[in-house]
Design a protein around this motif. Structure first.
Motif, PDB file in Angstrom:
ATOM      1  N   ARG A  82       0.846  -1.188   0.000  1.00 25.81           N
ATOM      2  CA  ARG A  82       0.000   0.000   0.000  1.00 25.81           C
ATOM      3  C   ARG A  82       0.883   1.240   0.000  1.00 25.81           C
ATOM      4  O   ARG A  82       2.072   1.153   0.298  1.00 25.81           O
ATOM      5  N   PRO A  83       0.302   2.388  -0.332  1.00 24.78           N
ATOM      6  CA  PRO A  83       1.130   3.566  -0.551  1.00 24.78           C
ATOM      7  C   PRO A  83       1.664   4.259   0.703  1.00 24.78           C
ATOM      8  O   PRO A  83       2.674   4.949   0.625  1.00 24.78           O
ATOM      9  N   ASP A  84       1.022   4.090   1.843  1.00 21.93           N
ATOM     10  CA  ASP A  84       1.437   4.869   3.019  1.00 21.93           C
ATOM     11  C   ASP A  84       2.738   4.329   3.618  1.00 21.93           C
ATOM     12  O   ASP A  84       2.893   3.140   3.814  1.00 21.93           O
ATOM     13  N   TRP A  85       3.663   5.232   3.872  1.00 17.57           N
ATOM     14  CA  TRP A  85       4.960   4.862   4.428  1.00 17.57           C
ATOM     15  C   TRP A  85       5.506   5.909   5.393  1.00 17.57           C
ATOM     16  O   TRP A  85       6.512   5.680   6.052  1.00 17.57           O
ATOM     17  N   GLU A  86       4.832   7.041   5.494  1.00 15.59           N
ATOM     18  CA  GLU A  86       5.361   8.166   6.253  1.00 15.59           C
ATOM     19  C   GLU A  86       5.586   7.862   7.730  1.00 15.59           C
ATOM     20  O   GLU A  86       6.421   8.491   8.381  1.00 15.59           O
ATOM     21  N   ASP A  87       4.851   6.895   8.275  1.00 20.22           N
ATOM     22  CA  ASP A  87       4.960   6.566   9.696  1.00 20.22           C
ATOM     23  C   ASP A  87       6.051   5.538   9.999  1.00 20.22           C
ATOM     24  O   ASP A  87       6.260   5.172  11.142  1.00 20.22           O
ATOM     25  N   LEU A  88       6.771   5.093   8.984  1.00 17.87           N
ATOM     26  CA  LEU A  88       7.789   4.069   9.184  1.00 17.87           C
ATOM     27  C   LEU A  88       9.070   4.669   9.761  1.00 17.87           C
ATOM     28  O   LEU A  88       9.274   5.877   9.752  1.00 17.87           O
ATOM     29  N   SER A  89       9.939   3.788  10.232  1.00 20.14           N
ATOM     30  CA  SER A  89      11.210   4.228  10.826  1.00 20.14           C
ATOM     31  C   SER A  89      12.120   4.840   9.760  1.00 20.14           C
ATOM     32  O   SER A  89      11.940   4.615   8.556  1.00 20.14           O
ATOM     33  N   ASP A  90      13.107   5.586  10.211  1.00 25.64           N
ATOM     34  CA  ASP A  90      14.079   6.169   9.288  1.00 25.64           C
ATOM     35  C   ASP A  90      14.800   5.080   8.496  1.00 25.64           C
ATOM     36  O   ASP A  90      15.104   5.264   7.314  1.00 25.64           O
ATOM     37  N   ASP A  91      15.075   3.952   9.139  1.00 21.80           N
ATOM     38  CA  ASP A  91      15.728   2.843   8.433  1.00 21.80           C
ATOM     39  C   ASP A  91      14.842   2.342   7.297  1.00 21.80           C
ATOM     40  O   ASP A  91      15.322   2.090   6.185  1.00 21.80           O
ATOM     41  N   ASN A  92      13.548   2.183   7.567  1.00 25.57           N
ATOM     42  CA  ASN A  92      12.627   1.741   6.519  1.00 25.57           C
ATOM     43  C   ASN A  92      12.526   2.770   5.396  1.00 25.57           C
ATOM     44  O   ASN A  92      12.454   2.408   4.212  1.00 25.57           O
ATOM     45  N   LYS A  93      12.535   4.037   5.759  1.00 19.92           N
ATOM     46  CA  LYS A  93      12.475   5.095   4.740  1.00 19.92           C
ATOM     47  C   LYS A  93      13.712   5.064   3.848  1.00 19.92           C
ATOM     48  O   LYS A  93      13.627   5.282   2.642  1.00 19.92           O
ATOM     49  N   LYS A  94      14.868   4.763   4.431  1.00 12.16           N
ATOM     50  CA  LYS A  94      16.089   4.645   3.633  1.00 12.16           C
ATOM     51  C   LYS A  94      15.961   3.467   2.671  1.00 12.16           C
ATOM     52  O   LYS A  94      16.320   3.582   1.494  1.00 12.16           O
ATOM     53  N   VAL A  95      15.454   2.343   3.149  1.00  9.59           N
ATOM     54  CA  VAL A  95      15.256   1.172   2.281  1.00  9.59           C
ATOM     55  C   VAL A  95      14.322   1.539   1.126  1.00  9.59           C
ATOM     56  O   VAL A  95      14.587   1.208  -0.037  1.00  9.59           O
ATOM     57  N   LEU A  96      13.236   2.246   1.428  1.00 11.85           N
ATOM     58  CA  LEU A  96      12.291   2.665   0.388  1.00 11.85           C
ATOM     59  C   LEU A  96      12.980   3.569  -0.629  1.00 11.85           C
ATOM     60  O   LEU A  96      12.816   3.381  -1.848  1.00 11.85           O
ATOM     61  N   ASN A  97      13.750   4.532  -0.167  1.00 11.61           N
ATOM     62  CA  ASN A  97      14.465   5.415  -1.088  1.00 11.61           C
ATOM     63  C   ASN A  97      15.474   4.643  -1.931  1.00 11.61           C
ATOM     64  O   ASN A  97      15.665   4.940  -3.116  1.00 11.61           O
ATOM     65  N   ASP A  98      16.099   3.624  -1.336  1.00 12.47           N
ATOM     66  CA  ASP A  98      17.029   2.785  -2.092  1.00 12.47           C
ATOM     67  C   ASP A  98      16.286   2.019  -3.189  1.00 12.47           C
ATOM     68  O   ASP A  98      16.777   1.915  -4.317  1.00 12.47           O
ATOM     69  N   TRP A  99      15.111   1.491  -2.882  1.00  8.79           N
ATOM     70  CA  TRP A  99      14.309   0.797  -3.899  1.00  8.79           C
ATOM     71  C   TRP A  99      13.893   1.764  -5.003  1.00  8.79           C
ATOM     72  O   TRP A  99      13.917   1.416  -6.189  1.00  8.79           O
ATOM     73  N   TYR A 100      13.525   2.971  -4.636  1.00  9.95           N
ATOM     74  CA  TYR A 100      13.141   3.974  -5.630  1.00  9.95           C
ATOM     75  C   TYR A 100      14.313   4.217  -6.591  1.00  9.95           C
ATOM     76  O   TYR A 100      14.148   4.244  -7.815  1.00  9.95           O
ATOM     77  N   THR A 101      15.503   4.388  -6.039  1.00  9.99           N
ATOM     78  CA  THR A 101      16.689   4.592  -6.866  1.00  9.99           C
ATOM     79  C   THR A 101      16.951   3.384  -7.749  1.00  9.99           C
ATOM     80  O   THR A 101      17.230   3.513  -8.948  1.00  9.99           O
ATOM     81  N   PHE A 102      16.844   2.199  -7.184  1.00  9.34           N
ATOM     82  CA  PHE A 102      17.048   0.951  -7.926  1.00  9.34           C
ATOM     83  C   PHE A 102      16.101   0.881  -9.132  1.00  9.34           C
ATOM     84  O   PHE A 102      16.528   0.630 -10.256  1.00  9.34           O
ATOM     85  N   PHE A 103      14.810   1.124  -8.895  1.00  9.84           N
ATOM     86  CA  PHE A 103      13.821   1.076  -9.982  1.00  9.84           C
ATOM     87  C   PHE A 103      14.098   2.159 -11.017  1.00  9.84           C
ATOM     88  O   PHE A 103      13.975   1.918 -12.224  1.00  9.84           O
ATOM     89  N   SER A 104      14.467   3.357 -10.557  1.00  8.14           N
ATOM     90  CA  SER A 104      14.643   4.480 -11.480  1.00  8.14           C
ATOM     91  C   SER A 104      15.809   4.274 -12.432  1.00  8.14           C
ATOM     92  O   SER A 104      15.870   4.914 -13.483  1.00  8.14           O
TER      93      SER A 104
END
Length: 119
Positions: A82-104
């Motif tokens: 699901r789209p919501d992620w804002e409440d996750l830990s900083d570590d999870n947010k880093k993982v999400l940003n890494d996936w975004y970079t990977f896909f891009s």
């Protein structure tokens, strides 16, 4: 996580088309007349041709939806896609940003999810 693809990928210029949730849901790899899309942080990536996102593929759960939360948590659970992620830990947010970079670096950007607030 390595961000650079093993082989050079020629990507099209990113598009900024508005993609409805209804259309995105049909881009789940089960409709021959539709591409296969995965959205991350409201950005829609075209993963058509990667068997991992097709029915029976190991990442099929991400296809046709914004899977930000699941990717951030390295989860393959459908209820976490699901789209919501804002409440996750900083570590999870880093993982999400890494996936975004990977896909891009591997997949063409086809647009933004209509009404997305999770960018």
């Amino acid at each position: 996580m390595s961000f650079e693809p093993k082989y050079k990928v020629e990507l099209d210029p990113p598009k900024d088309d508005v993609i409805s949730l209804d259309y995105l849901s049909r881009c789940d790899g089960t409709h021959e007349d539709h591409p296969t899309y995965v959205a991350i942080k409201g950005t829609v990536f075209d993963v058509t041709g990667n068997k991992a996102y097709s029915p029976g593929g190991s990442y099929k759960v991400f296809a046709g939806r914004d899977a930000s939360r699941a990717l951030a948590q390295s989860s393959l659970k459908e209820e976490e896609c699901r789209p919501d992620w804002e409440d996750l830990s900083d570590d999870n947010k880093k993982v999400l940003n890494d996936w975004y970079t990977f896909f891009s670096k591997r997949y063409n950007v086809k647009g933004k999810v209509e009404g997305a607030t999770n960018q």
